[in-house]
Design a protein around this motif. Sequence first.
Motif, PDB file in Angstrom:
ATOM      1  N   GLY A  23       0.817  -1.220   0.000  1.00  0.00           N
ATOM      2  CA  GLY A  23       0.000   0.000   0.000  1.00  0.00           C
ATOM      3  C   GLY A  23       0.844   1.259   0.000  1.00  0.00           C
ATOM      4  N   SER A  24       1.895   1.264   0.815  1.00  0.00           N
ATOM      5  CA  SER A  24       2.797   2.424   0.860  1.00  0.00           C
ATOM      6  C   SER A  24       3.475   2.635  -0.488  1.00  0.00           C
ATOM      7  CB  SER A  24       3.877   2.223   1.925  1.00  0.00           C
ATOM      8  OG  SER A  24       3.315   2.184   3.202  1.00  0.00           O
ATOM      9  N   LEU A  25       3.944   1.541  -1.068  1.00  0.00           N
ATOM     10  CA  LEU A  25       4.628   1.620  -2.359  1.00  0.00           C
ATOM     11  C   LEU A  25       3.678   2.105  -3.448  1.00  0.00           C
ATOM     12  CD1 LEU A  25       7.433   1.004  -3.470  1.00  0.00           C
ATOM     13  CD2 LEU A  25       6.651  -1.308  -3.958  1.00  0.00           C
ATOM     14  N   LEU A  26       2.472   1.551  -3.480  1.00  0.00           N
ATOM     15  CA  LEU A  26       1.489   1.940  -4.491  1.00  0.00           C
ATOM     16  C   LEU A  26       1.090   3.407  -4.349  1.00  0.00           C
ATOM     17  CD1 LEU A  26      -0.304   1.021  -6.843  1.00  0.00           C
ATOM     18  CD2 LEU A  26      -2.015   0.352  -5.146  1.00  0.00           C
ATOM     19  N   ASN A  27       0.841   3.851  -3.131  1.00  0.00           N
ATOM     20  CA  ASN A  27       0.468   5.251  -2.911  1.00  0.00           C
ATOM     21  C   ASN A  27       1.593   6.194  -3.315  1.00  0.00           C
ATOM     22  OD1 ASN A  27      -2.099   4.650  -1.989  1.00  0.00           O
ATOM     23  ND2 ASN A  27      -1.469   4.552   0.153  1.00  0.00           N
ATOM     24  N   ALA A  28       2.829   5.838  -2.964  1.00  0.00           N
ATOM     25  CA  ALA A  28       3.967   6.681  -3.331  1.00  0.00           C
ATOM     26  C   ALA A  28       4.142   6.726  -4.849  1.00  0.00           C
ATOM     27  CB  ALA A  28       5.229   6.168  -2.653  1.00  0.00           C
ATOM     28  N   PRO A  33       5.027   9.800 -15.805  1.00  0.00           N
ATOM     29  CA  PRO A  33       5.549   8.439 -15.804  1.00  0.00           C
ATOM     30  C   PRO A  33       7.072   8.331 -15.929  1.00  0.00           C
ATOM     31  CG  PRO A  33       4.302   8.869 -17.815  1.00  0.00           C
ATOM     32  CD  PRO A  33       4.123  10.048 -16.923  1.00  0.00           C
ATOM     33  N   VAL A  34       7.718   9.242 -16.632  1.00  0.00           N
ATOM     34  CA  VAL A  34       9.184   9.164 -16.767  1.00  0.00           C
ATOM     35  C   VAL A  34       9.837   9.355 -15.407  1.00  0.00           C
ATOM     36  CG1 VAL A  34      11.238  10.238 -17.781  1.00  0.00           C
ATOM     37  CG2 VAL A  34       9.180   9.899 -19.173  1.00  0.00           C
ATOM     38  N   GLU A  35       9.391  10.338 -14.672  1.00  0.00           N
ATOM     39  CA  GLU A  35       9.962  10.560 -13.333  1.00  0.00           C
ATOM     40  C   GLU A  35       9.529   9.482 -12.352  1.00  0.00           C
ATOM     41  OE1 GLU A  35      12.457  12.572 -12.521  1.00  0.00           O
ATOM     42  OE2 GLU A  35      12.426  12.922 -14.683  1.00  0.00           O
ATOM     43  N   ALA A  36       8.408   8.813 -12.619  1.00  0.00           N
ATOM     44  CA  ALA A  36       7.993   7.696 -11.765  1.00  0.00           C
ATOM     45  C   ALA A  36       8.987   6.544 -11.890  1.00  0.00           C
ATOM     46  CB  ALA A  36       6.586   7.240 -12.124  1.00  0.00           C
ATOM     47  N   VAL A  37       9.575   6.364 -13.063  1.00  0.00           N
ATOM     48  CA  VAL A  37      10.615   5.339 -13.228  1.00  0.00           C
ATOM     49  C   VAL A  37      11.808   5.691 -12.350  1.00  0.00           C
ATOM     50  CG1 VAL A  37      12.243   4.259 -14.847  1.00  0.00           C
ATOM     51  CG2 VAL A  37       9.889   4.744 -15.579  1.00  0.00           C
ATOM     52  N   ALA A  38      12.204   6.953 -12.352  1.00  0.00           N
ATOM     53  CA  ALA A  38      13.308   7.398 -11.491  1.00  0.00           C
ATOM     54  C   ALA A  38      12.939   7.234 -10.020  1.00  0.00           C
ATOM     55  CB  ALA A  38      13.667   8.847 -11.797  1.00  0.00           C
ATOM     56  N   PHE A  39      11.676   7.519  -9.677  1.00  0.00           N
ATOM     57  CA  PHE A  39      11.215   7.322  -8.310  1.00  0.00           C
ATOM     58  C   PHE A  39      11.394   5.860  -7.898  1.00  0.00           C
ATOM     59  CE2 PHE A  39       7.831   5.516  -5.755  1.00  0.00           C
ATOM     60  CZ  PHE A  39       7.980   6.213  -4.569  1.00  0.00           C
ATOM     61  N   CYS A  40      10.932   4.945  -8.741  1.00  0.00           N
ATOM     62  CA  CYS A  40      11.059   3.515  -8.422  1.00  0.00           C
ATOM     63  C   CYS A  40      12.525   3.128  -8.242  1.00  0.00           C
ATOM     64  CB  CYS A  40      10.434   2.661  -9.511  1.00  0.00           C
ATOM     65  SG  CYS A  40       8.647   2.541  -9.382  1.00  0.00           S
ATOM     66  N   LYS A  58      15.072   5.064  -7.254  1.00  0.00           N
ATOM     67  CA  LYS A  58      15.716   5.667  -6.080  1.00  0.00           C
ATOM     68  C   LYS A  58      14.956   5.438  -4.782  1.00  0.00           C
ATOM     69  CE  LYS A  58      17.814   9.280  -8.843  1.00  0.00           C
ATOM     70  NZ  LYS A  58      17.465  10.504  -9.506  1.00  0.00           N
ATOM     71  N   GLU A  59      13.642   5.526  -4.814  1.00  0.00           N
ATOM     72  CA  GLU A  59      12.851   5.553  -3.580  1.00  0.00           C
ATOM     73  C   GLU A  59      12.276   4.203  -3.152  1.00  0.00           C
ATOM     74  OE1 GLU A  59      12.922   8.291  -1.796  1.00  0.00           O
ATOM     75  OE2 GLU A  59      13.985   9.350  -3.373  1.00  0.00           O
ATOM     76  N   ALA A  60      11.893   3.363  -4.106  1.00  0.00           N
ATOM     77  CA  ALA A  60      11.255   2.094  -3.736  1.00  0.00           C
ATOM     78  C   ALA A  60      12.153   1.224  -2.854  1.00  0.00           C
ATOM     79  CB  ALA A  60      10.811   1.335  -4.979  1.00  0.00           C
ATOM     80  N   PRO A  61      13.466   1.108  -3.135  1.00  0.00           N
ATOM     81  CA  PRO A  61      14.308   0.313  -2.226  1.00  0.00           C
ATOM     82  C   PRO A  61      14.322   0.869  -0.799  1.00  0.00           C
ATOM     83  CG  PRO A  61      15.430   0.638  -4.309  1.00  0.00           C
ATOM     84  CD  PRO A  61      14.210   1.532  -4.320  1.00  0.00           C
ATOM     85  N   GLY A  62      14.265   2.177  -0.663  1.00  0.00           N
ATOM     86  CA  GLY A  62      14.238   2.795   0.657  1.00  0.00           C
ATOM     87  C   GLY A  62      12.950   2.492   1.408  1.00  0.00           C
ATOM     88  N   ILE A  63      11.837   2.432   0.689  1.00  0.00           N
ATOM     89  CA  ILE A  63      10.566   2.086   1.316  1.00  0.00           C
ATOM     90  C   ILE A  63      10.638   0.653   1.851  1.00  0.00           C
ATOM     91  CG2 ILE A  63       8.096   1.694   0.881  1.00  0.00           C
ATOM     92  CD1 ILE A  63       8.249   4.053  -1.133  1.00  0.00           C
TER      93      ILE A  63
END
Length: 193
Positions: free
Chosen positions: A45-50, A60-67, A69-74
Motif C-alpha cells: 500500500g505504501s509503495l502503491l500510494n507513493a 511516468p518518466v519521473e515515476a521510473v526514477a522514483f522507483c 531511487k525511492e522504492a528500495p528505501g521504502i
Amino acid sequence: MPTKIFLAIILAAAVVVAAIVLRERGEDKAALEAQAQALIKDFGGSLLNALKGSIESSGPVEAVAFCNKEAPGIAEQASRQSGWQISRTSLKPRNAAAAPDDFERKAMSEFVGRIAAGEPVASLRHAEIVENNGRRNFRYVQAIPTGELCLGCHGGAIKPDVAAKIRALYPADQATGFKPGDMRGAFTLSKPL
C-alpha cells in the motif's frame, strides 16, 4: 515385564511431546503467515500510494526514477520497522539486484504452473520454515498481479520516453511485456526464528 511397561510409557510420552511440538510449529507458521500478509498489505500500500503520487505529480518518466531511487528505501524502512526482511523479486526482474534466489525462483515457478491450471495470481502464496547454515528462517513469497498502473512501465506498449528512462536506469531490464493479471513478480519476506 516392568521394563516393557516403562519403555511403552516413555515411547508414548515421546509421541505426545512430538505431537505438541508439531502442533505448536503449525500454529507458529500460521501466525507468521498472518504477519507476513499484514506486512505485505502495508508495504504494498505504501509503495502503491507513493508511486501514484509520483506519477500524478511528475509523470511516468519521473515515476521510473522514483522507483529506482525511492522504492528500495521504502522496503528498507519497512524491514527496519518490522524486523523482517521485505523486498520484491521477479522471474523477469527490472533490477538485476532484485533477481530471485533459489527459494524465490522455485516458489514463483510453482506459481506459474498453478496459474496455468487456472488459479488467480492474487491467491498465490508459499510459506516455509527453512534452515540455512544451521539457522531457521521463515520464508514467505506472495505473487504480485500486474495491475493497470503497472502497464505504463511494464506492459507491451511502453511510451518511447519512458522506455528510454528504463534503459538508462536498468540496462539489463527484463520486466516488460506484461498484461493485466499476469504475475508481475512477488513480495518476498524472511524472518529469522
